[in-house]
Motif scaffolding. Structure first.
Motif: not given
Length: 566
Positions: A156-157, A203-206, A216-222, A273-275
């Motif tokens: 979500y963030t 077009r949300e970036t958040f 989930r795959l995108i999360a792995e790249l990040l 920008n993650l916590q």
């Protein structure tokens, strides 16, 4: 079924279709919602869609949300992404899969398997939960201190711009932008994922869509990029570290280094920008990490599958203890365990009414049990006659009354599946209001029930035509919009014209694509955990699905008796 050999890649159309079939819709959806025909369409029309790729990832759409109960308490908003935007993202993944595999494999901590299994329509094998369990056990036994970390509201963030940051390097991207070299960023392959993720959410970036495995795959790249942080990497490369998406464990021989690693992790995440979730993040002595007592006690409870009289007493005891465990733990996990255990019983006839009452009670108290209860009822539908059928109907009515007014889509949609299988008619009294448009998935399933003559009021009772016209074909209402035209629920020329005005949607319409699984109401068996169902009455207590089983949807499989092995 054997996975593809490491390094061996399937043909792009096959890989693309597998992404759509298994990595698109959230797994919490009932198998009445399918990607089966859309995946076939994507494979057949790969060249056509590839030509339109730039338009797909630049088109602005919005996704519908599907609310489902969380593990424990609360709810999650899962995303039903527009098929055009999902196709654009999946084409990008197909195009850059070699780079993606390399980044994830070099992570060192990730337990995400990037091998293919086309026989099971798996573009990526995905998370290795067994390795995660083994890694934790090994770390706890070898190291005195363990860092356990969890990222707060991760999906979500996530900031979509941070995807290219993680792959290129944040400092380099900032330098490009500072020296007016934005074209260099725009031309980099990773920037396409930023654009594609924005396209599916107005077009949300958040944040990024929660539910699709592509997220989930995108999360792995990040996360692989975040792990490259110099201070953090010094710990992750010298200590045993394992990550299951946003959950991380690291073993240490002393507490001081564990806390230094925690500090480095906080700083590395903050740059993106993650916590961390402080409630689930801690440095603990390994001796303080152990399974909850209730898990052992639950496993020790014996429910007879032979002695009918004893089984009755065992079930009452199991339910009482389950409710106590749930209250003590403030969690619904014990209830889920109980539903699973009752669902595995082979001798259920003599105590069928007692088991139904037990399951119905758990589902009313703990909504995440709903799919398990629905599966049990469908699997034993031949026993749902007379008083048991009436009891099931009362449960359905109670569930709809409880969950429909609050937009609880998971519970409502699974109840609709049971209605379709047991041929229960949904009447006006079962629907609290028709003044407003329900969730897109709920309405689509009402349409499916209407087709089968199981809805006692017309679809026109809802103001859906005006609702869809106002929002358009690229809105969150895309599913009922497309299906209304595809299934001829309407003759409205504006609605039909809107679908035909889009070249891809028009082609989908012509080739018979549907996102509703017509066969689900003929199901005789459902395996909720595997998302498989069969139209033939066979036992699915513990089947081994052969490779030849036909995949239907995004993981749900229509099985025949020959597809089971014992």
């Amino acid at each position: 079924m054997k996975a593809a050999k490491k390094g061996k890649l399937s043909k792009p159309p096959e890989f693309f279709a597998a992404l759509i079939r298994s990595n698109y819709f959230p797994r919490e959806l009932p198998p009445a919602i399918t990607t089966r025909t859309y995946a076939e369409f994507c494979k057949t029309n790969y060249s056509f869609l590839k030509t339109a790729q730039s338009g797909l990832i630049s088109k602005t759409t919005n996704y519908e949300t599907f609310t489902a109960p969380r593990t424990g308490v609360g709810r999650r908003n899962l995303a039903l992404v527009h098929p055009l935007s999902q196709a654009g993202l999946s084409l990008l993944i197909t195009q850059h899969r070699t780079k993606i595999r390399k980044i994830i494999s070099e992570s060192g901590t990730s337990l995400y398997r990037t091998e293919e299994n086309m026989a099971a329509s798996k573009a990526f094998l995905g998370l290795d939960f067994q390795k995660w369990r083994n890694a934790k056990a090994s770390t706890y036994s070898e190291y005195q201190f363990v860092l356990q970390a969890d990222i707060s509201r991760f999906f979500y963030t996530v900031y979509t711009h941070s995807i290219p940051w993680s792959i290129i390097g944040k400092d380099k991207v900032k330098a490009w932008l500072a020296t007016k070299k934005k074209k260099k960023l725009d031309a980099h392959w990773s920037n396409g994922f930023d654009v594609a993720l924005q396209s599916c959410q107005s077009r949300e970036t958040f944040g990024i869509p929660v539910g699709p495995d592509t997220s989930r795959l995108i999360a792995e790249l990040l996360l692989a990029g975040i792990e490259k942080d110099k201070d953090l990497q010094s710990f992750l490369t010298t200590q045993p570290a394992f990550r299951l998406v946003d959950d991380l464990i690291v073993g240490f021989e002393d507490e001081s280094n564990a806390r230094k690693c925690l500090g480095a992790l906080r700083r590395a995440l903050w740059k993106f920008n993650l916590q961390l979730n402080d409630e689930k993040t801690a440095v603990l002595p390994s001796r303080a990490i152990f399974r909850e007592k209730w898990e052992f006690e639950h496993n020790a409870i014996v429910v007879s599958d032979v002695d009918v009289a004893k089984q009755e007493g065992d079930i009452y005891r199991l339910i009482d203890l389950t409710l106590r465990y749930c209250a003590e733990q403030k969690s619904d996990c014990p209830a889920i365990w109980t539903c699973t255990r009752l669902g595995r019983l082979k001798t259920v006839g003599p105590n069928f009414a007692i088991i139904l009452d037990a399951l119905f009670r758990l589902s009313l108290e703990f909504p995440r049990c709903t799919s398990h209860v629905a599966g049990f009822v469908i699997n034993h539908q031949l026993l749902c006659v007379g008083p048991s059928k009436q009891r099931t109907l009362r449960w359905i009515k109670a569930m709809l009354k409880l969950h429909l007014p609050h937009g609880h889509d998971f519970e409502v949609s699974w109840c609709f599946v049971v209605c379709g299988v047991l041929k229960f008619v949904i009447g006006k009294d079962d629907l609290p209001s028709t003044k407003s448009m329900p969730n897109a998935i709920v309405f689509a399933m009402l349409g499916l029930l209407h087709e089968k003559g199981l809805l006692a009021l017309p679809l026109s009772a809802w103001p859906w035509r005006a609702y869809l016209k106002k929002r358009g074909i690229y809105s969150e209402g895309w599913l009922p919009f497309f299906e209304a035209v595809r299934r001829k629920w309407t003759k409205d020329k504006k609605l039909i014209g809107a679908i035909k005005s889009d070249p891809i949607l028009s082609k989908m319409l012509t080739e018979g694509v549907t996102f509703l699984e017509d066969q689900i109401f003929d199901a005789k068996n459902v395996d909720v955990a595997r998302r498989v169902f069969s139209k033939v009455a066979v036992s699915i207590a513990a089947p081994k699905v052969k490779a030849k089983a036909k995949v239907s949807g995004f993981g749900d499989i229509v099985l025949t008796p020959s597809d089971f092995e014992y």
